[in-house]
Enzyme design. Structure first.
Site, PDB file in Angstrom:
ATOM      1  CG  ASP A 170       1.923   1.533   0.596  1.00 18.69           C
ATOM      2  OD1 ASP A 170       1.258   2.206  -0.210  1.00 18.69           O
ATOM      3  OD2 ASP A 170       3.125   1.752   0.834  1.00 18.69           O
ATOM      4  CG  ASN A 211      13.060   5.308   5.705  1.00 20.20           C
ATOM      5  OD1 ASN A 211      12.588   5.024   4.608  1.00 20.20           O
ATOM      6  ND2 ASN A 211      12.354   5.267   6.823  1.00 20.20           N
ATOM      7  CG  HIS A 235       9.692   3.578   3.182  1.00 25.60           C
ATOM      8  ND1 HIS A 235       9.602   4.754   3.897  1.00 25.60           N
ATOM      9  CD2 HIS A 235       8.958   3.781   2.073  1.00 25.60           C
ATOM     10  CE1 HIS A 235       8.843   5.603   3.232  1.00 25.60           C
ATOM     11  NE2 HIS A 235       8.442   5.048   2.123  1.00 25.60           N
ATOM     12  CD  GLU A 275       8.845   3.448   7.337  1.00 26.15           C
ATOM     13  OE1 GLU A 275       9.986   3.643   6.855  1.00 26.15           O
ATOM     14  OE2 GLU A 275       7.918   4.273   7.243  1.00 26.15           O
TER      15      GLU A 275
HETATM   16  C1  GLP Z   1       5.482   6.148   0.735  1.00 25.87           C
HETATM   17  C2  GLP Z   1       4.805   4.888   0.231  1.00 25.87           C
HETATM   18  C3  GLP Z   1       5.660   4.154  -0.742  1.00 25.87           C
HETATM   19  C4  GLP Z   1       6.304   5.146  -1.688  1.00 25.87           C
HETATM   20  C5  GLP Z   1       7.309   5.970  -0.934  1.00 25.87           C
HETATM   21  C6  GLP Z   1       7.971   7.072  -1.743  1.00 25.87           C
HETATM   22  O1  GLP Z   1       5.552   6.174   2.120  1.00 25.87           O
HETATM   23  N1  GLP Z   1       4.377   4.011   1.291  1.00 25.87           N
HETATM   24  O2  GLP Z   1       4.881   3.190  -1.415  1.00 25.87           O
HETATM   25  O3  GLP Z   1       6.942   4.464  -2.726  1.00 25.87           O
HETATM   26  O4  GLP Z   1       6.766   6.476   0.250  1.00 25.87           O
HETATM   27  O5  GLP Z   1       7.135   8.182  -1.886  1.00 25.87           O
HETATM   28  P1  GLP Z   1       7.465   9.383  -2.849  1.00 25.87           P
HETATM   29  O6  GLP Z   1       7.433   8.834  -4.222  1.00 25.87           O
HETATM   30  O7  GLP Z   1       6.347  10.376  -2.623  1.00 25.87           O
HETATM   31  O8  GLP Z   1       8.808   9.904  -2.486  1.00 25.87           O
END
Ligand code: GLP
Length: 242
Positions: free
Chosen positions: A67, A136, A138, A143
């Site tokens: 993403d 959450n 995702h 989401e």
């Molecule tokens: C983000 C990204 C995801 C990522 C997730 C977890 O919003 N879009 O690709 O895996 O959140 O992030 P983190 O590893 O900083 O907790």
């Protein structure tokens, strides 16, 4: 589902890096799906260490990022591109022309989504998709509520995620409200998936994702239906898993 639980952060990141390295050993020209985040930053560090020791070779690999924030210039240090560049791309011999991101700065975002899907197909599909998980549930920017059959699309970033990313952007007000993400359907077509999580704040969502009902309300729960998933957690994130 293969579950790996490692007690130290170092062993955990290394275990995930080994999954990626093994994939590249089996197929040097692998197509990797990569993810940005605090979680995968540890993986990238471990991969750089392996590369420096000659234990992983990226020279024939291609990457597709799961993403990117919409409307953010690549040069913005909070963009997924800039973070990946800093953490991984600068340090390993990946060929720039084989590093792919959703073209999230374009005016016509939906055309960019279609092009991204087509490019993944041209490369023969994703061999190994790395994923982090949001609190959450995702995956990518899919989401809660995103249909399981979704393809690459423009996604609204949930308020919960906006708050979780406030630190990265200086404040919640600066967090983009939209992103381009591989769809859940696209992610599920990857031949193998590595889902990573660390820290106690991810323990409950990991339990729901892996041992709760499979539901679009917890996007990562769809991974229960994938035939080839590696779940790599540290002791804290894995503490509620049976
Ligand atoms: C983000 C990204 C995801 C990522 C997730 C977890 O919003 N879009 O690709 O895996 O959140 O992030 P983190 O590893 O900083 O907790």
């Amino acid at each position: 589902m293969n579950l790996i639980i490692e007690q130290t952060l170092e062993a955990w990141a290394e275990a995930a890096a080994r999954v990626v390295a093994d994939q590249l050993k089996r197929k040097p020209e692998s197509v990797l799906g990569l993810a940005t985040g605090d979680t995968t930053a540890h993986l990238h560090d471990a991969l750089v260490r392996l590369a420096q020791n000659g234990d992983v070779d990226f020279s024939q690999a291609a990457t597709f990022q799961v993403d990117e924030y919409a409307g953010l210039a690549r040069e913005n240090p909070a963009s997924c591109y800039a973070r990946m560049d800093e953490q991984l791309f600068k340090h390993v011999p990946l060929r720039r022309e084989h590093i792919h991101f959703p073209e999230a700065q374009w005016d016509s975002l939906s055309a960019a989504c279609d092009r991204y899907e087509a490019l993944i197909q041209q490369y023969g599909g994703i061999d190994l998709q790395v994923l982090g998980i949001g609190h959450n549930g995702h995956i990518g920017f899919n989401e809660p509520g995103t249909p399981f059959e979704s393809r690459t699309h423009v996604a609204a970033i949930a308020p919960h995620t906006v708050n979780a990313k406030a630190g990265l952007f200086g404040s919640a007000n600066n967090v983009p409200r939209w992103g381009i993400t591989l769809g859940i359907g696209t992610i599920m077509e990857a031949r193998a998936i590595v889902l990573m999580a660390n820290g106690s704040a991810k323990a409950e969502i990991m339990r729901r994702a892996l041992q709760g009902p499979v539901t679009p309300e917890v996007p990562a729960s769809v991974l229960q239906r994938h035939p080839n998933v590696w779940v790599v957690v540290d002791g804290e994130a894995g503490r509620l898993l049976k």
